[in-house]
Scaffold this active site. Structure first.
Site, mmCIF file in Angstrom:
data_model
loop_
_atom_site.group_PDB
_atom_site.id
_atom_site.type_symbol
_atom_site.label_atom_id
_atom_site.label_comp_id
_atom_site.label_asym_id
_atom_site.label_seq_id
_atom_site.Cartn_x
_atom_site.Cartn_y
_atom_site.Cartn_z
ATOM 1 N N ASP A 337 -118.817 47.872 69.684
ATOM 2 C CA ASP A 337 -117.913 46.824 69.194
ATOM 3 C C ASP A 337 -118.568 45.868 68.189
ATOM 4 O O ASP A 337 -119.785 45.738 68.144
ATOM 5 C CB ASP A 337 -117.438 45.949 70.364
ATOM 6 C CG ASP A 337 -116.443 46.682 71.245
ATOM 7 O OD1 ASP A 337 -116.334 47.916 71.116
ATOM 8 O OD2 ASP A 337 -115.788 46.013 72.059
ATOM 9 N N ASP A 338 -117.710 45.195 67.459
ATOM 10 C CA ASP A 338 -118.045 44.017 66.637
ATOM 11 C C ASP A 338 -118.744 44.332 65.313
ATOM 12 O O ASP A 338 -119.096 43.427 64.575
ATOM 13 C CB ASP A 338 -118.893 42.985 67.403
ATOM 14 C CG ASP A 338 -118.189 42.442 68.632
ATOM 15 O OD1 ASP A 338 -117.036 42.851 68.867
ATOM 16 O OD2 ASP A 338 -118.783 41.628 69.349
ATOM 17 N N HIS A 387 -110.538 46.362 66.204
ATOM 18 C CA HIS A 387 -111.021 45.329 67.131
ATOM 19 C C HIS A 387 -110.639 43.939 66.607
ATOM 20 O O HIS A 387 -111.337 42.970 66.847
ATOM 21 C CB HIS A 387 -112.541 45.459 67.292
ATOM 22 C CG HIS A 387 -113.129 44.666 68.423
ATOM 23 N ND1 HIS A 387 -112.539 44.580 69.659
ATOM 24 C CD2 HIS A 387 -114.267 43.920 68.505
ATOM 25 C CE1 HIS A 387 -113.290 43.821 70.453
ATOM 26 N NE2 HIS A 387 -114.341 43.397 69.774
ATOM 27 N N HIS A 391 -112.225 38.632 65.302
ATOM 28 C CA HIS A 391 -112.664 38.417 66.682
ATOM 29 C C HIS A 391 -112.194 37.115 67.312
ATOM 30 O O HIS A 391 -112.947 36.425 67.996
ATOM 31 C CB HIS A 391 -114.201 38.511 66.763
ATOM 32 C CG HIS A 391 -114.685 39.085 68.060
ATOM 33 N ND1 HIS A 391 -114.976 38.303 69.154
ATOM 34 C CD2 HIS A 391 -114.903 40.356 68.443
ATOM 35 C CE1 HIS A 391 -115.369 39.086 70.149
ATOM 36 N NE2 HIS A 391 -115.329 40.341 69.744
ATOM 37 N N HIS A 477 -122.603 46.918 71.794
ATOM 38 C CA HIS A 477 -122.364 46.234 70.520
ATOM 39 C C HIS A 477 -123.407 46.660 69.492
ATOM 40 O O HIS A 477 -124.607 46.470 69.736
ATOM 41 C CB HIS A 477 -122.434 44.707 70.726
ATOM 42 C CG HIS A 477 -121.402 44.215 71.714
ATOM 43 N ND1 HIS A 477 -121.616 44.235 73.066
ATOM 44 C CD2 HIS A 477 -120.160 43.712 71.526
ATOM 45 C CE1 HIS A 477 -120.544 43.754 73.674
ATOM 46 N NE2 HIS A 477 -119.634 43.432 72.776
HETATM 47 NI NI NI Z 1 -115.966 42.158 70.564
#
Ligand code: NI
Length: 523
Positions: A337-338, A387, A391, A477
């Protein structure tokens, strides 16, 4: 009401540009804290809508900002993004205070140093406020984030637009700032450097004031909350002083003036700058005629039509159908993620070497910076999930903003890979019931959380990520160096336990999955 907002605006604008005057922001924050307190209580009454199995945020955690070297030779791929993203993360539980702040790592040291310092100001603000709250036992939590877009890039100039979302409780306050770099002369430019001379800046600002007034008038005209046009006129008149002050020719007022690749010029006025907080922020396109009159010719030149350097949209070749049937053999899905970030290229090298497919839940804003990385993810047969754009905690934003976060990210990814992402993951896993239907695709969470954002230790992360179970979805991540460093051993450990490491496409190939439903594993 307007008077109060004006005061907020002044304290905000002052504090924002004085690195060491954080205490000056307190008058504004007190109001926000009060609102946040009410907001938090309302939210608590609605019950816990989050699915996050969060861990407590360590307030003691110290974040060291180290600009990593751009991996020059690591990646065997010819395509590499010149500008990559470095992300600082403190905490990752939406019900506790947390910060995510990204800044660019470029081939230019003076740019990197500058943007690192700029980011440090936000981190310091977060830490100072956190310490103050710990003493006062405040119930509301902080949510800080910073992301950026590349607005213009050439051999001579670099223009970055930052968006900071700062929440002292239940709502985000947005701030914008432009960073303007003279690459040729290795110098950060001031806003005043954009103009022919001081008088040009002054005259420009008075034209902008008129444009902004027009914008406010249009906004108020459309707002049906007002009883009649007389009331509308009164509201507009009451904003005049604020408008005057917010458009004076100062560096602070024009800190979000920028031009983009297409030659368009814009100014963003933050909340409270030219209007009441409820009216939000204003993005105003500036007509060519105004620009040509006042802007220094040096900044008009770059827009001689040139060939676009954009990656042409194309459909990525569909990944070969996997022979692995996860309904019969134990599988695990690695999800990252991210990103993308400065470490994603290295991760892709590892996955390629190990012949492992994974899934990347990317942020739209980061994808727009590291387009080549996103293209490579798709080309190498990994899955890409949405995603959100930058955020945000979806419980703190309007439905309109939620829609924007989803759609904008789809558009950015589709432009790069030719495909709309098939999966969605909410930031922090946090969402409202309304959000679920909005996504229009399966929602993927996880059942293995190694807390790699907290334990930045390769052997800890390796151990935590290696705890698979049949059809598990493992969260990680790719913005942390330690996480990427752990992956070779994680892959080895999982394979030794008999797991097939698969993409989400493979995990769900033999299972019927439906839109708006949450999946935390492949069972
Ligand atoms: Ni995230």
């Amino acid at each position: 009401m307007y008077f109060k907002n004006k005061k907020n605006w002044i304290t905000k604008r002052v504090s924002y540009f004085c690195d060491h005057n954080i205490e000056r922001t307190y008058p504004m924050k007190k109001n926000i804290i009060f609102l946040a307190l009410i907001g938090t209580m309302i939210l608590a009454c609605k019950g816990n809508k989050s699915n996050e199995k969060g861990d407590t945020t360590s307030t003691e955690q110290t974040e060291f900002l180290e600009i990593p070297d751009i991996p020059q030779t690591v990646s065997s791929q010819p395509m590499r993004d010149e500008i990559q993203i470095y992300t600082v993360k403190i905490g990752n539980d939406p019900n506790k205070s947390n910060l995510t702040a990204s800044f660019p790592v470029t081939p230019y040291d003076f740019v990197n140093e500058n943007e690192k310092k700029f980011t440090q100001v936000l981190i310091d603000e977060f830490k100072t406020e956190l310490k103050r709250r710990n003493k006062q036992e405040s119930v509301s939590e902080l949510g800080f984030s910073q992301h950026f877009e590349i607005k213009f890039k050439s051999q001579e100039l670099l223009v970055l637009l930052y968006t900071q979302n700062v929440s002292y409780g239940n709502n985000y306050d947005m701030r914008h700032r432009v960073s303007l770099f003279d690459i040729k002369n290795k110098k950060k430019l001031d806003i005043k450097d954009l103009f022919q001379n001081e008088l040009a800046f002054k005259n420009f600002s008075s034209e902008i004031k008129n444009l902004a007034r027009q914008e406010l008038e249009n906004y108020i005209k459309k707002d049906e909350h007002y009883a009649n046009d007389k009331e509308r006129k009164q509201v507009l008149a009451s904003l005049e002083e604020m408008l005057q002050r917010g458009t004076e020719p100062t560096e602070q007022n024009y800190d979000a003036l920028f031009f983009d690749e297409k030659g368009g010029w814009f100014i963003i006025f933050d909340k409270y700058q030219i209007a009441s907080g409820a009216m939000g922020e204003f993005l105003i396109p500036i007509p060519k005629g105004v620009i040509n009159k006042y802007i220094h010719e040096r900044f008009l030149k770059p827009f001689v039509p040139k060939k676009s350097s954009e990656i042409p949209p194309q459909s990525s070749t569909p990944s070969p159908i996997s022979t692995i049937d996860c309904s019969k053999v134990p599988c695990v899905a690695l999800t990252f993620d991210d990103g993308p970030s400065i470490y994603t290229g290295e991760l892709l090298d590892i996955l390629k070497k190990e012949n492992v497919k994974a899934t990347f839940f990317v942020l739209g804003q980061s994808a727009s910076v590291q387009k080549n990385t996103v293209k490579r993810i798709a080309d190498e047969g990994h899955n890409i999930g949405n995603h959100s754009y930058d955020h945000k905690d979806f419980r703190k934003i309007s439905d309109t903003e939620a829609r924007r976060q989803i759609d904008l990210t789809d558009e950015i990814i589709q432009e790069i890979t030719g495909e709309k992402p098939k999966y969605f993951r909410f930031p922090y896993g946090a969402h409202t019931k309304e959000n679920l239907a909005m996504v229009e695709r399966p929602i993927i969470l996880w059942n293995v959380d190694p807390l790699d954002w907290k334990h930045k230790d390769v052997s800890y992360v390796t151990k935590a990520m290696s705890k698979g179970s049949p059809q598990a979805i493992i969260l990680a991540h790719d913005i942390h160096k330690t996480t990427v460093q752990a992956i070779p051993q994680v892959i080895k450990n999982l394979k030794e336990q008999g797991y097939h490491i698969v993409s989400l496409d493979d995990l769900f190939r033999h299972k019927k999955i439906t839109n708006g439903t949450i999946y935390s594993d492949g069972n």
